[in-house]
Motif scaffolding. Structure first.
Motif, PDB file in Angstrom:
ATOM      1  N   PRO A   1       0.816  -1.222   0.000  1.00  0.00           N
ATOM      2  CA  PRO A   1       0.000   0.000   0.000  1.00  0.00           C
ATOM      3  C   PRO A   1       0.849   1.272   0.000  1.00  0.00           C
ATOM      4  CG  PRO A   1      -0.800  -1.567   1.637  1.00  0.00           C
ATOM      5  CD  PRO A   1       0.524  -2.079   1.166  1.00  0.00           C
TER       6      PRO A   1
ATOM      7  N   VAL B   1       1.738   1.884  -3.588  1.00  0.00           N
ATOM      8  CA  VAL B   1       0.592   2.397  -4.340  1.00  0.00           C
ATOM      9  C   VAL B   1       0.324   3.852  -3.949  1.00  0.00           C
ATOM     10  CG1 VAL B   1      -1.883   2.066  -4.779  1.00  0.00           C
ATOM     11  CG2 VAL B   1      -0.348   0.083  -4.648  1.00  0.00           C
ATOM     12  N   LYS B   2       0.461   4.121  -2.654  1.00  0.00           N
ATOM     13  CA  LYS B   2       0.269   5.497  -2.179  1.00  0.00           C
ATOM     14  C   LYS B   2       1.267   6.437  -2.874  1.00  0.00           C
ATOM     15  CE  LYS B   2       0.376   8.125   2.142  1.00  0.00           C
ATOM     16  NZ  LYS B   2       0.865   8.086   3.522  1.00  0.00           N
TER      17      LYS B   2
ATOM     18  N   ARG C   1       1.220   1.933 -10.200  1.00  0.00           N
ATOM     19  CA  ARG C   1      -0.074   1.692 -10.845  1.00  0.00           C
ATOM     20  C   ARG C   1      -0.088   0.437 -11.717  1.00  0.00           C
ATOM     21  NH1 ARG C   1      -1.089   4.488  -7.500  1.00  0.00           N
ATOM     22  NH2 ARG C   1      -1.925   6.591  -7.476  1.00  0.00           N
TER      23      ARG C   1
ATOM     24  N   TYR D   1       0.412   4.262   5.643  1.00  0.00           N
ATOM     25  CA  TYR D   1      -0.730   4.176   4.720  1.00  0.00           C
ATOM     26  C   TYR D   1      -2.016   3.942   5.491  1.00  0.00           C
ATOM     27  CZ  TYR D   1       0.534  -0.833   5.094  1.00  0.00           C
ATOM     28  OH  TYR D   1       0.874  -2.082   5.548  1.00  0.00           O
TER      29      TYR D   1
ATOM     30  N   GLU E   1      -7.719   3.313   2.647  1.00  0.00           N
ATOM     31  CA  GLU E   1      -8.020   3.611   1.236  1.00  0.00           C
ATOM     32  C   GLU E   1      -6.846   3.261   0.319  1.00  0.00           C
ATOM     33  OE1 GLU E   1      -8.476   5.691   3.732  1.00  0.00           O
ATOM     34  OE2 GLU E   1      -7.730   7.719   3.346  1.00  0.00           O
ATOM     35  N   ASN E   2      -5.602   3.316   0.851  1.00  0.00           N
ATOM     36  CA  ASN E   2      -4.453   2.896   0.049  1.00  0.00           C
ATOM     37  C   ASN E   2      -4.501   1.387  -0.178  1.00  0.00           C
ATOM     38  OD1 ASN E   2      -3.037   5.115   2.247  1.00  0.00           O
ATOM     39  ND2 ASN E   2      -3.071   5.610   0.074  1.00  0.00           N
TER      40      ASN E   2
ATOM     41  N   ASP F   1      -7.317  -0.335  -0.414  1.00  0.00           N
ATOM     42  CA  ASP F   1      -8.353  -0.524  -1.440  1.00  0.00           C
ATOM     43  C   ASP F   1      -7.767  -0.407  -2.845  1.00  0.00           C
ATOM     44  OD1 ASP F   1     -10.617  -1.068   0.030  1.00  0.00           O
ATOM     45  OD2 ASP F   1     -11.004   1.057   0.469  1.00  0.00           O
ATOM     46  N   ARG F   2      -6.968   0.627  -3.045  1.00  0.00           N
ATOM     47  CA  ARG F   2      -6.356   0.836  -4.373  1.00  0.00           C
ATOM     48  C   ARG F   2      -5.403  -0.302  -4.704  1.00  0.00           C
ATOM     49  NH1 ARG F   2      -5.207   6.823  -6.536  1.00  0.00           N
ATOM     50  NH2 ARG F   2      -5.440   5.732  -8.492  1.00  0.00           N
ATOM     51  N   THR F   3      -4.681  -0.771  -3.684  1.00  0.00           N
ATOM     52  CA  THR F   3      -3.715  -1.862  -3.891  1.00  0.00           C
ATOM     53  C   THR F   3      -4.441  -3.111  -4.377  1.00  0.00           C
ATOM     54  OG1 THR F   3      -2.444  -0.969  -2.056  1.00  0.00           O
ATOM     55  CG2 THR F   3      -1.898  -3.205  -2.740  1.00  0.00           C
TER      56      THR F   3
ATOM     57  N   LYS G   1      -7.117  -3.410  -5.988  1.00  0.00           N
ATOM     58  CA  LYS G   1      -7.576  -3.284  -7.391  1.00  0.00           C
ATOM     59  C   LYS G   1      -6.472  -3.646  -8.388  1.00  0.00           C
ATOM     60  CE  LYS G   1     -11.375  -0.129  -6.775  1.00  0.00           C
ATOM     61  NZ  LYS G   1     -11.266   0.983  -5.802  1.00  0.00           N
ATOM     62  N   LEU G   2      -5.207  -3.526  -7.981  1.00  0.00           N
ATOM     63  CA  LEU G   2      -4.102  -3.828  -8.901  1.00  0.00           C
ATOM     64  C   LEU G   2      -3.706  -5.310  -8.866  1.00  0.00           C
ATOM     65  CD1 LEU G   2      -1.799  -0.763  -8.102  1.00  0.00           C
ATOM     66  CD2 LEU G   2      -3.343  -1.009 -10.035  1.00  0.00           C
TER      67      LEU G   2
END
Ligand SMILES: [Zn+2]
Ligand SMILES: [Zn+2]
Length: 530
Positions: A79, A82-83, A87, A133, A136-137, A139-141, A143-144
């Motif tokens: 995370p 990603v933060k 990407r 982190y 929400e970081n 969450d984005r992680t 997704k990848l």
């Protein structure tokens, strides 16, 4: 070297056991270049924790991340990456993808405490330690993340293929093969063992395929148990429990939320089936992450290894967090399995004070107890000695037991057997072990694995440049490996021992440079003689 040759570099961001992060850079003969990161782990060792806060890698320069397994010391800095702008895809087995989110969320929840710990430890440098982190970081992680099937080769970048092999370390764990190929050139292949074990109580670990054992390989190999043979590990867990039952002791078992807790529950179920658990005993479990992981294990095993998906003991009871304080008023003699494995976190913090002062109680540890943990303090304290837990003193009256038989790592003899199945390892890089264990294991490999052409240690101190000069049809190896000092070493100004170590390493690498220069001069001299 011709411009049309393969070149790669291999370096690591970790020093010893935790914080696993390996960088593999590849330059293709046609000029294209990729940077892969293998694992992206969090430093848990007390002396290295500050390294989590050092920005030593630009995430936007990484083309793909490969994750060997779902342990925070292999995933916990994802995370943060990603933060900071990463990407691209993160590849892992489908099972690891299933398990990963709740562990990263749990890690996000701990970040505030973690930052506070270091702020307190380094007064004056507080500004260096901010929360790494948030949820929400994570969450984005997630997704990848891309789930990959075992043994299915996938081309993740042009000319870069990866294959994940089954590994017995924990459910979902893998060994990862990275193959770099270019037209008419000999490929450059890397096998990352990750943390590994050759067997697992829940599923069969198939033999690696013969084509892999014969392949020209650069292997990055763990060494956690590099000085421990199977014969050093006493199998005593079941015996300890039976003795406890006989004495009528209440038993607390500390377990990691993942793998260890499920393996212990499975063993208790087997003991139950054999009629070895007296009727007056009731089995309790506590620890939100462990309980969620139990359910995840049941679900995953239904398809991955159905015969063992039903591993939970009969009549097991989940402790309601509100009744923790009155635990001893619950029914029956107690077997309680709870997190964390080292007892410093999770509900164990509530239970240890209740168990420790009881004459007729046992606290059983089931894994490694690191420095500065409650588990370590309990082991080190003598009977009747006073132990500080939180702000209160307690007298140690309970029996403390421990075992290493539940380890999820291969022992030295098993690792040597594993390595010796391979016929064409051109370079073996030892990592993931305490410094002295790594050096010892390196020596062991040199003396007991005659086919290995070169062995060295992979940590923050060195970068290995690897050249593949071979053509497709070459029968012999044309790989050359050169070691260079790494420039990424970051020191904690407060750590005197660490500074000493670094000076030692500097001297060592200067000495090596001199040796290399001498060797090069000698070679040149020889060349000029002909
Ligand atoms: Zn692991
Ligand atoms: Zn590990």
């Amino acid at each position: 070297m011709k411009s049309s040759d393969f070149k790669a570099y291999l370096s690591a961001y970790h020093n010893e056991v935790t914080g696993s992060r390996i960088l593999l850079g590849i330059s293709f003969p046609d000029g294209k270049e990729y940077r892969l990161l293998i694992d992206c782990g969090y430093f848990q060792e007390v002396q290295y924790r500050y390294l989590n806060y050092v920005d030593d890698l630009d995430p936007t320069t990484i083309d793909a991340i490969l994750i060997t397994h779902n342990h925070i010391d292999h995933t916990g800095l994802l995370p943060k990456m990603v933060k900071q702008g990463y990407r691209n895809p993160i590849y892992m087995t489908e099972i690891t993808k299933e398990l990963l989110p709740r562990f990263l969320m749990d890690s996000a929840d701990q970040q505030e405490d973690n930052a506070k710990y270091l702020q307190d430890k380094f007064p004056g440098d507080e500004w260096k330690f901010n929360v790494l982190y948030h949820r929400e970081n994570v969450d984005r992680t997630i997704k990848l993340c891309r789930g990959v099937k075992y043994q299915k080769t996938l081309e993740i970048l042009p000319g870069v293929k990866v294959t994940f092999f089954v590994n017995g370390h924990i459910l979902g764990a893998s060994m990862i093969l990275v193959q770099c190929t270019a037209y008419s050139r000999k490929p450059l292949n890397f096998l990352f063992t990750g943390d590994y074990r050759l067997k697992n109580p829940f599923y069969k670990v198939p033999e690696l395929p013969n084509w892999l054992k014969k392949m020209e390989l650069i292997m990055v190999h763990e060494s956690t148990y590099g000085t421990t043979d199977s014969s050093n590990i006493k199998v005593c867990f079941k015996r300890h429990l039976l003795e406890g039952f006989e004495r009528g002791q209440d038993i607390l078992i500390g377990a990691f939320a993942q793998a260890r807790m499920q393996e212990i529950l499975f063993e208790l179920k087997k003991m139950q089936d054999e009629g070895l658990i007296p009727e007056e005993y009731k089995i309790y479990v506590d620890g939100p992450l462990g309980i969620k992981t139990n359910l995840a294990y049941e679900e995953i095993l239904k398809t991955f290894s159905p015969e063992n998906s039903n591993f939970m003991p009969k009549d097991i009871q989940i402790v309601d967090p509100r009744s923790r304080d009155n635990f001893f008023s619950l029914e029956g003699k107690k077997i309680l399995i709870t997190t964390s494995g080292m007892l410093s976190n999770g509900p164990a913090k509530n239970y240890v004070p209740m168990f420790i002062e009881r004459e007729n109680a046992m606290i059983h540890l089931t894994g490694y107890a690191a420095e500065e943990t409650l588990a370590r303090n309990l082991l080190d304290a003598k009977r009747a000695e006073t132990i500080q837990i939180g702000s209160k003193p307690y007298q140690k009256r309970a029996v403390i037991k421990t075992t290493r038989e539940k380890t999820s790592h291969a022992t030295r003899d098993e690792m040597l057997g594993f390595i010796n199945q391979f016929t064409n390892i051109v370079f073996l890089a030892v990592n993931h072990g305490a410094s002295e264990v790594e050096s010892d294991f390196e020596e062991t490999i040199l003396s007991q694995c005659p086919r290995i052409q070169r062995v060295d240690i992979l940590n923050r101190d060195y970068v290995y440049c690897i050249y593949q000069f071979g053509n497709e049809e070459d029968k012999f190896s044309n790989v050359i490996v050169k070691r260079m000092p790494a420039k990424m070493q970051v020191l904690s100004p407060k750590d005197r021992n660490y500074r000493k170590q670094k000076q030692k390493q500097k001297r060592k690498s200067r000495h090596e440079e001199r040796v290399m220069k001498k060797a090069a001069k000698r070679k040149l001299k020889q060349k000029n003689q002909f």
